[in-house]
Design an enzyme around this catalytic site. Structure first.
Site, short mmCIF file in Angstrom:
data_model
loop_
_atom_site.label_atom_id
_atom_site.label_comp_id
_atom_site.label_asym_id
_atom_site.label_seq_id
_atom_site.Cartn_x
_atom_site.Cartn_y
_atom_site.Cartn_z
N PRO A 93 0.82 -1.22 -0.07
CA PRO A 93 0.08 0.07 0.02
C PRO A 93 0.68 1.12 -0.04
O PRO A 93 1.80 1.32 0.76
CB PRO A 93 -0.70 -0.10 1.25
CG PRO A 93 -0.24 -1.18 2.08
CD PRO A 93 0.50 -2.21 1.09
N ASN A 94 0.46 2.28 -0.77
CA ASN A 94 0.82 3.69 -0.80
C ASN A 94 2.18 3.54 -1.70
O ASN A 94 2.66 4.89 -1.84
CB ASN A 94 1.05 4.26 0.66
CG ASN A 94 -0.33 4.28 1.24
OD1 ASN A 94 -1.16 4.76 0.91
ND2 ASN A 94 -0.51 3.52 2.46
N ARG A 137 5.32 11.89 -3.10
CA ARG A 137 5.33 12.39 -1.73
C ARG A 137 6.40 12.14 -0.74
O ARG A 137 7.04 10.88 -1.20
CB ARG A 137 4.02 12.00 -1.02
CG ARG A 137 2.55 12.37 -1.66
CD ARG A 137 2.28 13.74 -1.46
NE ARG A 137 2.35 14.39 -0.04
CZ ARG A 137 1.28 14.40 0.59
NH1 ARG A 137 0.10 13.89 0.23
NH2 ARG A 137 1.33 14.83 2.05
N GLU A 188 12.74 -9.81 1.26
CA GLU A 188 11.91 -8.69 1.60
C GLU A 188 12.64 -7.42 1.76
O GLU A 188 13.79 -7.33 2.09
CB GLU A 188 11.25 -8.80 3.26
CG GLU A 188 10.77 -7.74 4.01
CD GLU A 188 10.20 -7.91 5.31
OE1 GLU A 188 10.88 -9.19 5.91
OE2 GLU A 188 9.82 -7.30 6.13
O1 CA2 Z 1 10.57 1.65 3.93
C1 CA2 Z 1 9.61 1.11 3.25
O2 CA2 Z 1 9.80 0.46 2.34
C2 CA2 Z 1 8.26 0.76 4.04
O3 CA2 Z 1 7.90 -0.61 3.27
C3 CA2 Z 1 7.41 1.71 3.35
C4 CA2 Z 1 5.81 1.57 4.01
C5 CA2 Z 1 6.18 1.73 5.52
O4 CA2 Z 1 5.01 1.54 6.04
C6 CA2 Z 1 7.06 0.50 6.16
O5 CA2 Z 1 7.00 0.91 7.49
C7 CA2 Z 1 8.51 0.76 5.48
C8 CA2 Z 1 5.10 2.95 3.38
C9 CA2 Z 1 4.83 3.16 2.11
C10 CA2 Z 1 4.27 4.43 1.65
O6 CA2 Z 1 4.89 4.79 0.79
C11 CA2 Z 1 4.97 6.15 0.41
C12 CA2 Z 1 5.80 6.60 -0.31
C13 CA2 Z 1 5.70 7.86 -0.69
C14 CA2 Z 1 4.94 8.92 -0.17
C15 CA2 Z 1 4.09 8.14 0.84
C16 CA2 Z 1 4.05 6.87 1.24
#
Ligand code: CA2
Length: 146
Positions: A11-12, A19, A99
């Site tokens: 997600p996201n 962002r 991962e």
């Molecule tokens: O560091 C990572 O890759 C994470 O998996 C990213 C997740 C976070 O919940 C994990 O703890 C660590 C968040 C992904 C959200 O991605 C975004 C990218 C750009 C702007 C906003 C969110």
């Protein structure tokens, strides 16, 4: 024929580069996909690059990978910290699982320190930015050759 690798993003991550570049860097997910596909063509891995914000879609792709892929690279994003369903699906996959986290989850809030997926992963890469995906590709290549 090239061996297929699934690169699954949670997600996201579609907002990568759009962002919070201070946390996740300036590259978009399309940039990361191109880097994975380009590296894959050098090392004979056919990349299926996927992103969804829906847990069930991710579970379904892991099931597809059981028939279709030699390895899985997964950034489960927030589902890392919550999803037993994704862990259970990965436990049905026989090949290597790497991962990836773009940020160093251990340097961030405590709730990010635990990942359910890590108990299945053959390797975990965190805090290497989007380069982590390239490192994961190289690791999958090594593991499927041996
Ligand atoms: O560091 C990572 O890759 C994470 O998996 C990213 C997740 C976070 O919940 C994990 O703890 C660590 C968040 C992904 C959200 O991605 C975004 C990218 C750009 C702007 C906003 C969110």
């Amino acid at each position: 024929m090239d061996k297929r690798v699934y690169v699954i993003n949670g997600p996201n991550l579609n907002l990568l580069g759009v962002r919070q570049p201070e946390v996740y860097g300036p590259e978009t997910l399309a940039d990361v996909e191109k880097q994975c596909v380009d590296l894959g063509s050098d090392i004979n891995l056919d990349v299926r690059f996927l992103q969804s914000s829906h847990e069930g879609a991710i579970v379904d792709w892991i099931h597809e990978a059981r028939e279709d892929a030699v390895g899985i690279i997964i950034n489960p994003a927030a589902y890392s910290h919550t999803s037993v369903a994704i862990l259970d699906a990965l436990n049905t996959f026989d090949g290597p699982v790497i991962e990836v986290h773009i940020s160093n989850i251990h340097k961030r809030e405590e709730f990010r320190h635990h990942s359910f997926v890590s108990s299945r992963a053959d390797g975990v890469i965190a805090g290497c930015g989007t380069q982590g995906y390239m490192l994961a590709m190289q690791r999958i290549d090594r593991l499927v050759r041996s």
